[in-house]
Design a protein around this motif. Sequence first.
Motif, PDB file in Angstrom:
ATOM      1  N   THR A 235     -38.838 -28.074 -42.528  1.00 44.04           N
ATOM      2  CA  THR A 235     -38.057 -26.863 -42.303  1.00 44.04           C
ATOM      3  C   THR A 235     -36.642 -27.066 -42.853  1.00 44.04           C
ATOM      4  O   THR A 235     -36.209 -28.204 -43.087  1.00 44.04           O
ATOM      5  CB  THR A 235     -37.955 -26.541 -40.799  1.00 44.04           C
ATOM      6  OG1 THR A 235     -37.250 -27.603 -40.145  1.00 44.04           O
ATOM      7  CG2 THR A 235     -39.342 -26.352 -40.177  1.00 44.04           C
ATOM      8  N   GLN A 236     -35.941 -25.963 -43.018  1.00 42.86           N
ATOM      9  CA  GLN A 236     -34.562 -26.041 -43.495  1.00 42.86           C
ATOM     10  C   GLN A 236     -33.720 -26.869 -42.535  1.00 42.86           C
ATOM     11  O   GLN A 236     -32.921 -27.718 -42.952  1.00 42.86           O
ATOM     12  CB  GLN A 236     -33.986 -24.633 -43.635  1.00 42.86           C
ATOM     13  CG  GLN A 236     -32.566 -24.615 -44.150  1.00 42.86           C
ATOM     14  CD  GLN A 236     -32.096 -23.200 -44.464  1.00 42.86           C
ATOM     15  OE1 GLN A 236     -32.886 -22.304 -44.712  1.00 42.86           O
ATOM     16  NE2 GLN A 236     -30.796 -23.014 -44.453  1.00 42.86           N
TER      17      GLN A 236
ATOM     18  N   SER B  68     -32.751 -26.560 -52.337  1.00 41.94           N
ATOM     19  CA  SER B  68     -33.966 -25.736 -52.428  1.00 41.94           C
ATOM     20  C   SER B  68     -35.090 -26.457 -53.178  1.00 41.94           C
ATOM     21  O   SER B  68     -36.262 -26.337 -52.817  1.00 41.94           O
ATOM     22  CB  SER B  68     -33.661 -24.385 -53.096  1.00 41.94           C
ATOM     23  OG  SER B  68     -33.108 -24.587 -54.383  1.00 41.94           O
ATOM     24  N   GLU B  69     -34.751 -27.220 -54.200  1.00 47.18           N
ATOM     25  CA  GLU B  69     -35.758 -27.995 -54.931  1.00 47.18           C
ATOM     26  C   GLU B  69     -36.366 -29.066 -54.033  1.00 47.18           C
ATOM     27  O   GLU B  69     -37.579 -29.300 -54.047  1.00 47.18           O
ATOM     28  CB  GLU B  69     -35.135 -28.661 -56.163  1.00 47.18           C
ATOM     29  CG  GLU B  69     -34.658 -27.705 -57.220  1.00 47.18           C
ATOM     30  CD  GLU B  69     -33.825 -28.390 -58.300  1.00 47.18           C
ATOM     31  OE1 GLU B  69     -33.913 -27.925 -59.451  1.00 47.18           O
ATOM     32  OE2 GLU B  69     -33.103 -29.367 -58.006  1.00 47.18           O
TER      33      GLU B  69
ATOM     34  N   ARG C 229     -36.515 -29.012 -50.772  1.00 46.91           N
ATOM     35  CA  ARG C 229     -37.340 -28.366 -49.738  1.00 46.91           C
ATOM     36  C   ARG C 229     -38.700 -27.964 -50.286  1.00 46.91           C
ATOM     37  O   ARG C 229     -39.713 -28.079 -49.608  1.00 46.91           O
ATOM     38  CB  ARG C 229     -36.616 -27.155 -49.168  1.00 46.91           C
ATOM     39  CG  ARG C 229     -37.370 -26.570 -47.998  1.00 46.91           C
ATOM     40  CD  ARG C 229     -36.521 -25.695 -47.124  1.00 46.91           C
ATOM     41  NE  ARG C 229     -37.374 -25.116 -46.109  1.00 46.91           N
ATOM     42  CZ  ARG C 229     -37.281 -23.879 -45.715  1.00 46.91           C
ATOM     43  NH1 ARG C 229     -36.371 -23.061 -46.227  1.00 46.91           N
ATOM     44  NH2 ARG C 229     -38.086 -23.425 -44.780  1.00 46.91           N
ATOM     45  N   ARG C 230     -38.744 -27.486 -51.518  1.00 48.92           N
ATOM     46  CA  ARG C 230     -40.029 -27.145 -52.145  1.00 48.92           C
ATOM     47  C   ARG C 230     -40.888 -28.386 -52.362  1.00 48.92           C
ATOM     48  O   ARG C 230     -42.103 -28.343 -52.212  1.00 48.92           O
ATOM     49  CB  ARG C 230     -39.817 -26.427 -53.477  1.00 48.92           C
ATOM     50  CG  ARG C 230     -39.618 -24.944 -53.352  1.00 48.92           C
ATOM     51  CD  ARG C 230     -39.724 -24.231 -54.686  1.00 48.92           C
ATOM     52  NE  ARG C 230     -38.744 -24.668 -55.670  1.00 48.92           N
ATOM     53  CZ  ARG C 230     -37.496 -24.212 -55.749  1.00 48.92           C
ATOM     54  NH1 ARG C 230     -37.073 -23.308 -54.905  1.00 48.92           N
ATOM     55  NH2 ARG C 230     -36.678 -24.661 -56.670  1.00 48.92           N
ATOM     56  N   GLN C 231     -40.257 -29.481 -52.733  1.00 54.27           N
ATOM     57  CA  GLN C 231     -40.995 -30.700 -53.032  1.00 54.27           C
ATOM     58  C   GLN C 231     -41.580 -31.338 -51.769  1.00 54.27           C
ATOM     59  O   GLN C 231     -42.702 -31.828 -51.784  1.00 54.27           O
ATOM     60  CB  GLN C 231     -40.112 -31.713 -53.753  1.00 54.27           C
ATOM     61  CG  GLN C 231     -40.875 -32.951 -54.134  1.00 54.27           C
ATOM     62  CD  GLN C 231     -40.384 -33.551 -55.413  1.00 54.27           C
ATOM     63  OE1 GLN C 231     -39.571 -32.989 -56.119  1.00 54.27           O
ATOM     64  NE2 GLN C 231     -40.886 -34.717 -55.718  1.00 54.27           N
TER      65      GLN C 231
ATOM     66  N   GLN D 247     -43.155 -30.579 -48.877  1.00 57.61           N
ATOM     67  CA  GLN D 247     -43.851 -29.470 -48.229  1.00 57.61           C
ATOM     68  C   GLN D 247     -43.944 -29.682 -46.723  1.00 57.61           C
ATOM     69  O   GLN D 247     -44.209 -30.790 -46.265  1.00 57.61           O
ATOM     70  CB  GLN D 247     -45.247 -29.322 -48.822  1.00 57.61           C
ATOM     71  CG  GLN D 247     -45.220 -28.930 -50.273  1.00 57.61           C
ATOM     72  CD  GLN D 247     -46.610 -28.808 -50.859  1.00 57.61           C
ATOM     73  OE1 GLN D 247     -47.620 -28.810 -50.172  1.00 57.61           O
ATOM     74  NE2 GLN D 247     -46.659 -28.701 -52.183  1.00 57.61           N
TER      75      GLN D 247
END
Length: 124
Positions: A55-56, A45-46, A48-50, A52
């Motif tokens: 997609t998952q 999750s970190e 994925r946030r980084q 930008q």
Amino acid sequence: MDTNDPMAYDIFDLNCPSRAVFDRLGERWTGLVLLALKPGTLRFSELRRQVQGITQKMLTQTLRGLERDGMVSRTVYPTVPVTVEYTLTPLGHSLSAAVDVLRAWAIEHIDEIDAARAEYEQAG
């Protein structure tokens, strides 16, 4: 094929093993994921946030490919929910250094690229 002789490889040959590595580097998210992991371990999750815009599904595919190629290690912790962390391997760190050179080049030349694009669009 002498694996110690870089000239023994032909990156343009579809069957050359170096071609598969080059293809991995050309994937859209590979460089960004490597750069995001360069400072240290991140949870999915970190990461994925980084990175930008990823997609998952694409992050999962990119991480699997990098793990398969020995550039990323994946550690699963039996928590509820399961915690998964990703870390660059020494091989991944060596590649991230090369990607860092590309990032520096892009930053150094972005004004020239923007000017060329504007000129191209104006002429077109």
